[in-house]
Write a protein that holds these residues in place. Structure first.
Motif, PDB file in Angstrom:
ATOM      1  N   ALA A 125       0.877  -1.313  -0.022  1.00  0.00           N
ATOM      2  CA  ALA A 125      -0.039  -0.007  -0.232  1.00  0.00           C
ATOM      3  C   ALA A 125       0.814   1.186   0.119  1.00  0.00           C
ATOM      4  O   ALA A 125       1.911   1.297   0.649  1.00  0.00           O
ATOM      5  N   VAL A 126       0.266   2.311  -0.919  1.00  0.00           N
ATOM      6  CA  VAL A 126       0.786   3.615  -0.656  1.00  0.00           C
ATOM      7  C   VAL A 126      -0.242   4.557   0.149  1.00  0.00           C
ATOM      8  O   VAL A 126      -1.371   4.784  -0.426  1.00  0.00           O
ATOM      9  N   HIS A 138      -6.830  -6.584  18.308  1.00  0.00           N
ATOM     10  CA  HIS A 138      -6.108  -7.929  18.344  1.00  0.00           C
ATOM     11  C   HIS A 138      -5.144  -7.629  17.486  1.00  0.00           C
ATOM     12  O   HIS A 138      -5.236  -7.390  16.319  1.00  0.00           O
ATOM     13  N   PRO A 139      -3.664  -7.773  18.138  1.00  0.00           N
ATOM     14  CA  PRO A 139      -2.672  -7.763  17.285  1.00  0.00           C
ATOM     15  C   PRO A 139      -2.712  -8.532  15.908  1.00  0.00           C
ATOM     16  O   PRO A 139      -2.971  -9.765  16.161  1.00  0.00           O
ATOM     17  N   ALA A 140      -2.537  -7.843  14.808  1.00  0.00           N
ATOM     18  CA  ALA A 140      -2.368  -8.662  13.597  1.00  0.00           C
ATOM     19  C   ALA A 140      -0.852  -8.863  13.197  1.00  0.00           C
ATOM     20  O   ALA A 140       0.143  -8.373  14.017  1.00  0.00           O
ATOM     21  N   ASP A 141      -0.841 -10.261  12.464  1.00  0.00           N
ATOM     22  CA  ASP A 141       0.616 -10.239  12.158  1.00  0.00           C
ATOM     23  C   ASP A 141       0.628 -10.366  10.541  1.00  0.00           C
ATOM     24  O   ASP A 141      -0.252 -10.993   9.780  1.00  0.00           O
ATOM     25  N   LEU A 142       1.114  -9.206  10.010  1.00  0.00           N
ATOM     26  CA  LEU A 142       1.180  -8.767   8.857  1.00  0.00           C
ATOM     27  C   LEU A 142       2.586  -9.170   8.239  1.00  0.00           C
ATOM     28  O   LEU A 142       3.052  -8.288   7.286  1.00  0.00           O
ATOM     29  N   THR A 143       3.204  -9.901   8.646  1.00  0.00           N
ATOM     30  CA  THR A 143       4.626 -10.293   7.917  1.00  0.00           C
ATOM     31  C   THR A 143       4.525 -10.405   6.273  1.00  0.00           C
ATOM     32  O   THR A 143       3.529 -11.259   5.876  1.00  0.00           O
ATOM     33  N   GLY A 144       5.459  -9.853   5.623  1.00  0.00           N
ATOM     34  CA  GLY A 144       5.308  -9.905   4.245  1.00  0.00           C
ATOM     35  C   GLY A 144       4.520  -8.606   3.680  1.00  0.00           C
ATOM     36  O   GLY A 144       4.594  -8.595   2.550  1.00  0.00           O
ATOM     37  N   TYR A 145       3.903  -7.896   4.418  1.00  0.00           N
ATOM     38  CA  TYR A 145       3.086  -6.720   3.997  1.00  0.00           C
ATOM     39  C   TYR A 145       4.093  -5.537   3.852  1.00  0.00           C
ATOM     40  O   TYR A 145       5.201  -5.498   4.699  1.00  0.00           O
ATOM     41  N   ARG A 146       3.887  -4.479   3.359  1.00  0.00           N
ATOM     42  CA  ARG A 146       4.780  -3.409   3.126  1.00  0.00           C
ATOM     43  C   ARG A 146       4.070  -2.244   2.652  1.00  0.00           C
ATOM     44  O   ARG A 146       2.877  -2.194   2.090  1.00  0.00           O
ATOM     45  N   HIS A 174       4.146  -6.211  12.064  1.00  0.00           N
ATOM     46  CA  HIS A 174       5.416  -6.770  11.126  1.00  0.00           C
ATOM     47  C   HIS A 174       5.252  -6.256   9.885  1.00  0.00           C
ATOM     48  O   HIS A 174       5.602  -6.941   8.730  1.00  0.00           O
ATOM     49  N   VAL A 175       4.500  -5.036   9.626  1.00  0.00           N
ATOM     50  CA  VAL A 175       4.376  -4.483   8.313  1.00  0.00           C
ATOM     51  C   VAL A 175       5.820  -3.854   7.759  1.00  0.00           C
ATOM     52  O   VAL A 175       6.346  -2.928   8.675  1.00  0.00           O
ATOM     53  N   ALA A 176       6.431  -4.024   6.674  1.00  0.00           N
ATOM     54  CA  ALA A 176       7.682  -3.403   6.514  1.00  0.00           C
ATOM     55  C   ALA A 176       7.441  -2.019   5.979  1.00  0.00           C
ATOM     56  O   ALA A 176       6.551  -1.787   5.072  1.00  0.00           O
ATOM     57  N   THR A 177       7.498  -0.936   6.816  1.00  0.00           N
ATOM     58  CA  THR A 177       6.817   0.543   6.951  1.00  0.00           C
ATOM     59  C   THR A 177       7.831   1.445   6.458  1.00  0.00           C
ATOM     60  O   THR A 177       8.971   1.755   7.107  1.00  0.00           O
ATOM     61  N   LYS A 178       7.782   2.273   5.538  1.00  0.00           N
ATOM     62  CA  LYS A 178       8.652   3.276   5.089  1.00  0.00           C
ATOM     63  C   LYS A 178       7.763   4.834   5.158  1.00  0.00           C
ATOM     64  O   LYS A 178       6.722   4.838   4.726  1.00  0.00           O
ATOM     65  N   ILE A 179       8.502   5.225   6.019  1.00  0.00           N
ATOM     66  CA  ILE A 179       7.589   6.747   6.540  1.00  0.00           C
ATOM     67  C   ILE A 179       8.176   7.929   5.868  1.00  0.00           C
ATOM     68  O   ILE A 179       9.576   7.899   5.615  1.00  0.00           O
TER      69      ILE A 179
END
Length: 205
Positions: A125-126, A138-146, A174-179
């Motif tokens: 997502a952008v 509920h904490p999500a596990d979004l490994t592999g998301y960016r 665990h989202v790969a997050t670019k701010i």
């Protein structure tokens, strides 16, 4: 079946990931097309209009006069939007799992909320000028998301504290997050779009 869908589809190279355009308050299914074309020139593009109308403006969910959100409506409309995405993906023969979300403001908000509170097909997502509506229960596990996400320090709608809370929730999931933070208000600038483009160009094909 969800019958009240206003959508627009713009074909592109079928080998490229389709882009899901989610507009800001007052926009429509075609509103982000110029931005999507700049960031994803050859990708297929699908826009879906929010079905809430408040004060004559299209939105994805209700915001009350006092600035608070109608969480029951938010949950209902999040489910509606995810159903609409699946239906339109089938209609236009798009792989929903490959979707890249391009969301601005209200559209970015519901996309982030869906990630943290639902099972979603899209993993990239952008999100331009999003805010956290309510903490995820509920904490999500979004490994592999960016995600690439932006904030303006002059924004009268989204506080830096709120934006930071959202990005912290995404990173905790665990989202790969670019701010990208910039000296600007609640609108899009060439500077942030160039930064988004640079991030997109580094994505695996």
């Amino acid at each position: 079946m969800t019958n009240d869908i206003h959508a627009a589809f713009y074909p592109g190279k079928t080998s490229l990931a389709p882009v899901l355009m989610l507009h800001g308050t007052g926009g429509d299914e075609s509103d982000l097309l110029p931005i999507a074309t700049f960031l994803f020139p050859e990708h297929p593009k699908l826009g879906i209009r929010g079905r809430i109308i408040q004060d004559g403006s299209n939105r994805y969910f209700i915001r009350r006069k006092d600035g608070s959100f109608d969480l029951n409506n938010l949950n209902q409309e999040t489910d509606w939007l995810l159903d609409a995405v699946q239906q339109e993906a089938v209609r236009y023969q798009l792989d929903a799992r490959q979707l890249i979300v391009l969301g601005f403001s209200n559209g970015a908000n519901i996309a982030a909320y869906a990630w943290l509170n639902r099972t979603t097909p899209f993993k990239t997502a952008v999100l331009l000028h999003p805010m956290m509506i309510t903490p995820s229960e509920h904490p999500a596990d979004l490994t592999g998301y960016r995600v690439f996400t932006t904030f303006g320090d002059l924004d009268p709608i989204v506080s830096e504290t709120n934006f930071d809370q959202l990005t912290q929730q995404l990173m905790a999931a665990h989202v790969a997050t670019k701010i990208f933070k910039n000296h600007q208000s609640h609108h899009l600038t060439q500077t942030e779009l160039m930064a988004a483009q640079a991030w997109i160009n580094k994505l695996p094909r």
